[in-house]
Scaffold this active site. Structure first.
Site, mmCIF file in Angstrom:
data_model
loop_
_atom_site.group_PDB
_atom_site.id
_atom_site.type_symbol
_atom_site.label_atom_id
_atom_site.label_comp_id
_atom_site.label_asym_id
_atom_site.label_seq_id
_atom_site.Cartn_x
_atom_site.Cartn_y
_atom_site.Cartn_z
ATOM 1 N N GLU A 1 -10.337 4.480 -1.958
ATOM 2 C CA GLU A 1 -9.080 4.213 -2.642
ATOM 3 C C GLU A 1 -8.168 3.501 -1.651
ATOM 4 O OE1 GLU A 1 -7.388 7.774 -4.362
ATOM 5 O OE2 GLU A 1 -5.559 6.719 -4.911
ATOM 6 N N ASP B 1 4.396 9.877 -3.857
ATOM 7 C CA ASP B 1 3.685 10.198 -2.621
ATOM 8 C C ASP B 1 4.406 11.238 -1.787
ATOM 9 O OD1 ASP B 1 1.375 8.467 -2.716
ATOM 10 O OD2 ASP B 1 2.782 6.795 -2.551
#
Lengths: 260, 397
Positions: free
Chosen positions: A49, A60
């Protein structure tokens, strides 16, 4: 069938679980992208990824957020990252999944992004700030280019949503395994096992567990109830310290997981 | 109750661009709000607090001194600055805090720019016994020390955000992150007409009391509607509250004044409708200050409450269809607006509201004495004295 689904099913058919590391493209400089990807391939990861940095990464945690800010300072953008990946496309042997916020894709131009991403080896896209409801904004362009749009399923998703998300997800289903749920670890594990059993009852697509997985033990316990794991912050942190022993231990843990 | 149809669009703007973890919470919020909206008991409780606690209705004041000084249209000020806590933000904060209680949430998270929404939320939480955490850009903490101290006095935990531009945009990022990880017991009181559906709708509904009152008051005083309505626009909550009841009356011209900072031809401004491109931030598709890579640019304005790179989706729509004009006013012009209102009316406006005053000064001169302008005076300027000393001090003005 999609390259991603193929890769995960091949690993599972061989009796193993999938292992997908997350890297922040451009952290340490764009020139590190090639050696990092090639070394991860050598370790036998199933897919990679590739995170694209963004100025406002609301989905995040602090480790990846900080890595993203460093990458921005190194000049990493959606355009420069795709360009760099395309430059060693023939050396890439595992499918890549791009994780990017929506706005850089919109600014790039949705159709152009899909074409350039495919040429750079991107087989799937994860957009953390675009739920299924809004996916029409990029879905046709991705489908036309042959890129999977991966849906995330969270612990807060209702049964009805889970059914729709698993049905819509392409390549694999990304099962988010944390959202700040507290309580006894024991109870949490049982809850997770039930959650994955529910997911598996809705779909035959590979189900990967991600978010908050940081130790070989967690890799094993979550791999045991899924088709494999995605490890983000721990990999990003290890890469900044050039600590490949930690990364090797995580990959090894997934290879020794007994299929349930 | 769940659906996977897209929702909350104003023309092509709006939507729900949030992580999957938040979708269930947004759907719960929408259902709870729909239910509360229909419930007379909820509406009665809200009306009770707005009347007895906030001090509504606020006056629609004929600003004779300002009118005479400008020598044009007759100017009325909608005195949102006279609300408890000093700005319109309390209208929404009380409404959403009552909604949170109704949903069984015990904790509140909020973002704040100028600190007015933070103070309003801290106040509503103290009143209604809710735990409160407010994220505020470190730069704004410095600019708005008075409001930081007020929030702390009210029992709220203020967390400075050092990331990015350390202003409102970054405070919203942190508030969203906090909400994702505390979704079970926490409600996010968003302070502007921004963010994912249903927030722009909820904020507009709780703020439309500004326009509803204004409409009734002007008809009572002048037996007609105004020719023009003016309000400042950052995210756009006071403006949408003022404009919404007038949208259907095509004869009323409307002006949403953006912050031009050092000037819209510089990189130092916050005029998202004027200079932004369509993009996605904080849950909505809207006009957004961004670079060619889709990275969000830092906004700049002397007024912390307008220092935001986007603008609420309904404003984007009203701009697209040409129903509302979105002019802009620089920092220097806003400072002149502060002085003008102080000297002609004895009213110290918030720096945000001073943008509306400064634009009104231009507009009024082009209009006749028979015409009427209503300005939303969204807040008072006590919080800005520190900034004003820096900007106006030294006598060179």
């Amino acid at each position: 069938m999609s390259a991603l689904t193929n890769a995960f099913e091949a690993v599972n058919a061989a009796g193993h679980k999938a292992f997908v590391p997350y890297i922040m493209a451009g952290d340490g400089g764009l020139h590190t992208l090639r050696p990092t990807i090639l070394r991860l391939q050598e370790l036998g990861v199933t897919a990679i990824e590739v995170g694209i940095p963004f100025t406002d990464p609301v989905a995040d945690g602090p480790t990846i957020e900080e890595a993203g800010y460093r990458a921005l300072k190194e000049g990493a953008t959606l355009r420069t990252v795709l360009h760099e990946l395309a430059s060693f496309r023939e050396d890439i042997t595992v499918p890549l999944v791009a994780m990017t916020y929506l706005n850089p894709i919109l600014a790039y131009g949705v159709e152009l992004f899909a074409i350039d991403a495919k040429e750079a080896g991107i087989e799937g896209v994860i957009v953390p700030d675009m739920p299924l409801e809004e996916s029409g904004i990029i879905h046709d362009a991705l489908r036309f280019a042959g890129i999977d749009l991966v849906q995330l399923v969270s612990l807060t998703s209702s049964a009805e949503r889970i059914q729709k998300l698993t049905a819509a997800s392409e390549g694999f289903v990304y099962a988010v395994t944390v959202n700040g749920i507290t309580g006894a670890r024991q109870a949490f594990e049982q809850q997770l096992a039930d959650h994955f059993a529910q997911l598996a009852s809705y779909t035959d697509k590979p189900i990967l567990a991600g978010f908050g997985i940081s130790t070989p033990e967690q890799v094993q316990s979550l791999s045991a109830i899924s088709n494999g794991v995605i490890v983000g912050s721990k990999i990003v942190d290890a890469l900044t310290r050039d600590d490949w022993a930690t990364i090797e231990a995580l990959v090894a843990a997934s290879k020794t997981t007994i299929s349930s | 109750m769940t659906t996977t149809d897209k929702k909350g669009y104003y023309g092509r703007f709006g939507g729900q661009f949030v992580p999957e973890t938040l979708m269930t919470a947004l759907q719960e919020l929408e259902a709870a709000y729909d239910d509360a909206k229909q419930d007379d008991a909820f509406q009665q409780e809200l009306r009770y607090y707005l009347t007895e606690y906030v001090g509504r209705e606020t006056p629609l004041y004929y600003a004779e001194g300002l009118t005479n000084a400008l020598g044009g249209a007759k100017i009325y000020l909608k005195r949102e600055d006279l609300n408890h806590t000093g700005a319109h933000k309390i209208n929404n904060a009380i409404g959403q805090a009552l909604l949170a209680k109704r949903m069984g949430k015990k904790k509140i998270v909020a973002e704040t720019g100028a600190g007015q929404h933070g103070v309003a939320t801290a106040t509503a939480c103290a009143l209604l016994n809710l735990e409160c955490v407010v994220f505020m850009g470190a730069e704004d903490v410095r600019r708005q020390q008075l409001n930081v101290f007020r929030m702390e006095l009210l029992g709220t935990k203020v967390i400075p955000v050092e990331k990015g531009s350390a202003t409102l945009k970054d405070a919203v990022n942190e508030a969203l992150r906090y909400w994702v990880t505390h979704i079970d017991d926490t409600h996010y009181i968003l302070g502007s007409a921004l963010g994912p559906h249903p927030f722009p709708l909820i904020v507009r509904d709780f703020q439309r009391i500004i326009g509803d009152e204004t409409k009734a008051q002007i008809v009572e005083k002048e037996q007609r509607l105004p020719n023009a309505v003016v309000a400042c626009v950052g995210g756009g909550s006071n403006a949408i509250g003022m404009f919404y009841p007038f949208v259907q009356h095509e004869e009323v011209a409307m002006y949403g004044v953006e912050a031009a900072g050092s000037g819209v031809d510089t990189q130092q401004h916050a005029a998202a409708i004027h200079d932004g491109k369509v993009g996605v931030l904080h849950g909505a598709l809207m006009y957004l200050l961004q670079d060619e890579n889709g990275f969000i640019q830092e906004a700049h304005s002397i007024s912390a409450g307008l220092d935001y790179p986007g603008v609420g989706p309904e404003h984007c729509y009203l701009a697209d269809i040409g129903r509302v004009h979105y002019p802009h006013i620089t920092d220097a012009e806003a400072l002149e607006g502060v002085k003008l209102l102080c000297q002609t009316e004895g009213i110290l406006p918030a720096l945000e509201s001073a943008h509306a005053i400064a634009y009104t000064a231009k507009l009024a001169k082009e209009m006749s004495a028979e015409e009427i302008i209503v300005v939303c005076l969204s807040g008072r300027g006590d919080k800005d004295v520190h900034t004003l000393i820096e900007a106006l001090g030294g006598g060179e003005q």
